[in-house]
Design a protein around this motif. Structure first.
Motif, mmCIF file in Angstrom:
data_model
loop_
_atom_site.group_PDB
_atom_site.id
_atom_site.type_symbol
_atom_site.label_atom_id
_atom_site.label_comp_id
_atom_site.label_asym_id
_atom_site.label_seq_id
_atom_site.Cartn_x
_atom_site.Cartn_y
_atom_site.Cartn_z
ATOM 1 N N ALA A 24 -16.378 -17.436 -34.903
ATOM 2 C CA ALA A 24 -15.765 -18.395 -35.810
ATOM 3 C C ALA A 24 -15.736 -17.807 -37.222
ATOM 4 C CB ALA A 24 -16.549 -19.697 -35.793
ATOM 5 N N PRO A 25 -14.869 -18.332 -38.082
ATOM 6 C CA PRO A 25 -14.766 -17.799 -39.441
ATOM 7 C C PRO A 25 -16.117 -17.793 -40.156
ATOM 8 C CG PRO A 25 -12.977 -19.319 -39.006
ATOM 9 C CD PRO A 25 -13.894 -19.407 -37.829
ATOM 10 N N GLY A 26 -16.511 -16.640 -40.660
ATOM 11 C CA GLY A 26 -17.750 -16.523 -41.405
ATOM 12 C C GLY A 26 -19.015 -16.559 -40.574
ATOM 13 N N GLN A 27 -18.866 -16.554 -39.245
ATOM 14 C CA GLN A 27 -20.022 -16.642 -38.340
ATOM 15 C C GLN A 27 -20.177 -15.347 -37.541
ATOM 16 O OE1 GLN A 27 -21.950 -19.549 -38.388
ATOM 17 N NE2 GLN A 27 -20.572 -20.062 -40.077
ATOM 18 N N GLY A 28 -21.320 -15.242 -36.866
ATOM 19 C CA GLY A 28 -21.549 -14.102 -35.997
ATOM 20 C C GLY A 28 -20.941 -14.310 -34.624
ATOM 21 N N LEU A 29 -21.148 -13.346 -33.766
ATOM 22 C CA LEU A 29 -20.641 -13.459 -32.409
ATOM 23 C C LEU A 29 -21.444 -14.493 -31.625
ATOM 24 C CD1 LEU A 29 -20.095 -9.694 -31.533
ATOM 25 C CD2 LEU A 29 -18.334 -11.409 -31.972
ATOM 26 N N GLU A 30 -20.754 -15.276 -30.831
ATOM 27 C CA GLU A 30 -21.380 -16.313 -30.014
ATOM 28 C C GLU A 30 -21.041 -16.061 -28.558
ATOM 29 O OE1 GLU A 30 -21.760 -21.183 -29.968
ATOM 30 O OE2 GLU A 30 -19.916 -20.283 -30.706
ATOM 31 N N TRP A 31 -22.052 -15.871 -27.740
ATOM 32 C CA TRP A 31 -21.834 -15.610 -26.317
ATOM 33 C C TRP A 31 -21.456 -16.891 -25.605
ATOM 34 C CZ3 TRP A 31 -24.825 -16.843 -21.782
ATOM 35 C CH2 TRP A 31 -24.453 -16.117 -20.637
ATOM 36 N N MET A 32 -20.353 -16.843 -24.859
ATOM 37 C CA MET A 32 -19.879 -18.017 -24.138
ATOM 38 C C MET A 32 -20.293 -17.991 -22.677
ATOM 39 S SD MET A 32 -16.030 -18.229 -25.695
ATOM 40 C CE MET A 32 -15.679 -19.815 -24.925
ATOM 41 N N GLY A 33 -20.320 -16.797 -22.092
ATOM 42 C CA GLY A 33 -20.700 -16.704 -20.696
ATOM 43 C C GLY A 33 -20.132 -15.477 -20.023
ATOM 44 N N ARG A 34 -20.213 -15.460 -18.718
ATOM 45 C CA ARG A 34 -19.917 -14.270 -17.934
ATOM 46 C C ARG A 34 -19.236 -14.626 -16.622
ATOM 47 N NH1 ARG A 34 -25.046 -10.898 -17.835
ATOM 48 N NH2 ARG A 34 -24.206 -10.529 -19.905
ATOM 49 N N ILE A 35 -18.378 -13.714 -16.159
ATOM 50 C CA ILE A 35 -17.775 -13.866 -14.848
ATOM 51 C C ILE A 35 -17.884 -12.553 -14.079
ATOM 52 C CG2 ILE A 35 -15.427 -13.352 -15.715
ATOM 53 C CD1 ILE A 35 -14.450 -15.388 -13.514
ATOM 54 N N ASP A 36 -18.146 -12.685 -12.781
ATOM 55 C CA ASP A 36 -18.119 -11.543 -11.868
ATOM 56 C C ASP A 36 -16.757 -11.567 -11.182
ATOM 57 O OD1 ASP A 36 -20.204 -10.516 -9.025
ATOM 58 O OD2 ASP A 36 -18.349 -9.709 -9.859
ATOM 59 N N PRO A 37 -15.870 -10.660 -11.531
ATOM 60 C CA PRO A 37 -14.521 -10.699 -10.942
ATOM 61 C C PRO A 37 -14.499 -10.486 -9.431
ATOM 62 C CG PRO A 37 -14.512 -9.392 -12.945
ATOM 63 C CD PRO A 37 -15.946 -9.650 -12.596
ATOM 64 N N GLU A 38 -15.566 -9.923 -8.894
ATOM 65 C CA GLU A 38 -15.568 -9.645 -7.454
ATOM 66 C C GLU A 38 -15.600 -10.936 -6.638
ATOM 67 O OE1 GLU A 38 -17.546 -6.509 -4.378
ATOM 68 O OE2 GLU A 38 -18.858 -7.367 -5.900
ATOM 69 N N ASP A 39 -16.462 -11.871 -7.050
ATOM 70 C CA ASP A 39 -16.582 -13.094 -6.262
ATOM 71 C C ASP A 39 -16.320 -14.362 -7.066
ATOM 72 O OD1 ASP A 39 -20.275 -13.131 -6.219
ATOM 73 O OD2 ASP A 39 -18.813 -13.337 -7.851
ATOM 74 N N GLY A 40 -15.969 -14.190 -8.355
ATOM 75 C CA GLY A 40 -15.691 -15.356 -9.194
ATOM 76 C C GLY A 40 -16.923 -16.074 -9.683
ATOM 77 N N GLY A 41 -18.100 -15.518 -9.411
ATOM 78 C CA GLY A 41 -19.318 -16.142 -9.886
ATOM 79 C C GLY A 41 -19.374 -16.201 -11.395
ATOM 80 N N THR A 42 -19.886 -17.307 -11.929
ATOM 81 C CA THR A 42 -19.881 -17.508 -13.376
ATOM 82 C C THR A 42 -21.245 -17.938 -13.883
ATOM 83 O OG1 THR A 42 -19.138 -19.781 -13.043
ATOM 84 C CG2 THR A 42 -17.438 -18.148 -13.506
ATOM 85 N N LYS A 43 -21.458 -17.676 -15.163
ATOM 86 C CA LYS A 43 -22.629 -18.159 -15.871
ATOM 87 C C LYS A 43 -22.146 -18.599 -17.244
ATOM 88 C CE LYS A 43 -27.327 -16.918 -17.276
ATOM 89 N NZ LYS A 43 -28.384 -15.876 -17.215
ATOM 90 N N TYR A 44 -22.537 -19.795 -17.653
ATOM 91 C CA TYR A 44 -22.073 -20.346 -18.918
ATOM 92 C C TYR A 44 -23.243 -20.552 -19.870
ATOM 93 C CZ TYR A 44 -17.819 -21.400 -16.311
ATOM 94 O OH TYR A 44 -16.678 -21.294 -15.551
ATOM 95 N N ALA A 45 -22.999 -20.290 -21.144
ATOM 96 C CA ALA A 45 -23.980 -20.650 -22.150
ATOM 97 C C ALA A 45 -24.092 -22.170 -22.179
ATOM 98 C CB ALA A 45 -23.544 -20.125 -23.519
ATOM 99 N N PRO A 46 -25.294 -22.718 -22.352
ATOM 100 C CA PRO A 46 -25.472 -24.174 -22.319
ATOM 101 C C PRO A 46 -24.530 -24.919 -23.273
ATOM 102 C CG PRO A 46 -27.598 -23.096 -22.299
ATOM 103 C CD PRO A 46 -26.584 -22.017 -22.505
ATOM 104 N N THR A 47 -24.232 -24.314 -24.400
ATOM 105 C CA THR A 47 -23.355 -24.956 -25.382
ATOM 106 C C THR A 47 -21.975 -25.251 -24.815
ATOM 107 O OG1 THR A 47 -24.485 -23.693 -27.107
ATOM 108 C CG2 THR A 47 -22.396 -24.715 -27.705
#
Length: 117
Positions: free
Chosen positions: A39-62
């Motif tokens: 976001a403007p003036g902010q640091g990087l914020e991790w949103m989550g991850r996807i494994d393209p092989e099986d579509g598995g996902t992990k989301y940041a609680p936010t």
């Protein structure tokens, strides 16, 4: 290796947006992809991850419940969809490839998402 993202988006509050990240130059299903935003003036914020092989996902609680990651192996493309947008979601969204034991080795060019009425 390239990660090419879709273009800038402008949305009203309450709408949804879907950003794409097309991978090339490597075996798409062999590497996880993370989504991060800045976001403007902010640091990087991790949103989550996807494994393209099986579509598995992990989301940041936010973002749990409001963000969806998907992968299309036929086009080597991953997507992030953010729903119920609010002004605080205005940011540059990046995809990044993870090299095991190393971290992020390739990044998309970023996609500006602006939420404004």
């Amino acid at each position: 290796v390239q990660l090419v993202q879709s273009g800038a988006e402008l949305r009203n509050p309450g709408a949804s947006v879907k950003v794409s990240c097309k991978a090339s130059g490597y075996t798409f299903t062999s590497y996880y992809i993370d989504w991060v935003r800045q976001a403007p003036g902010q640091g990087l914020e991790w949103m989550g991850r996807i494994d393209p092989e099986d579509g598995g996902t992990k989301y940041a609680p936010t973002f749990q419940g409001r963000v969806t990651f998907t992968a299309d192996t036929s086009t080597s493309t991953v997507y992030v969809e953010v729903s119920s947008l609010r002004s605080e979601d205005t940011a540059v969204y990046y995809c990044a490839r993870i090299r095991p034991g190393y971290g992020y080795d390739y990044w998309g060019q970023g996609t500006q998402v602006t939420v404004s009425s």
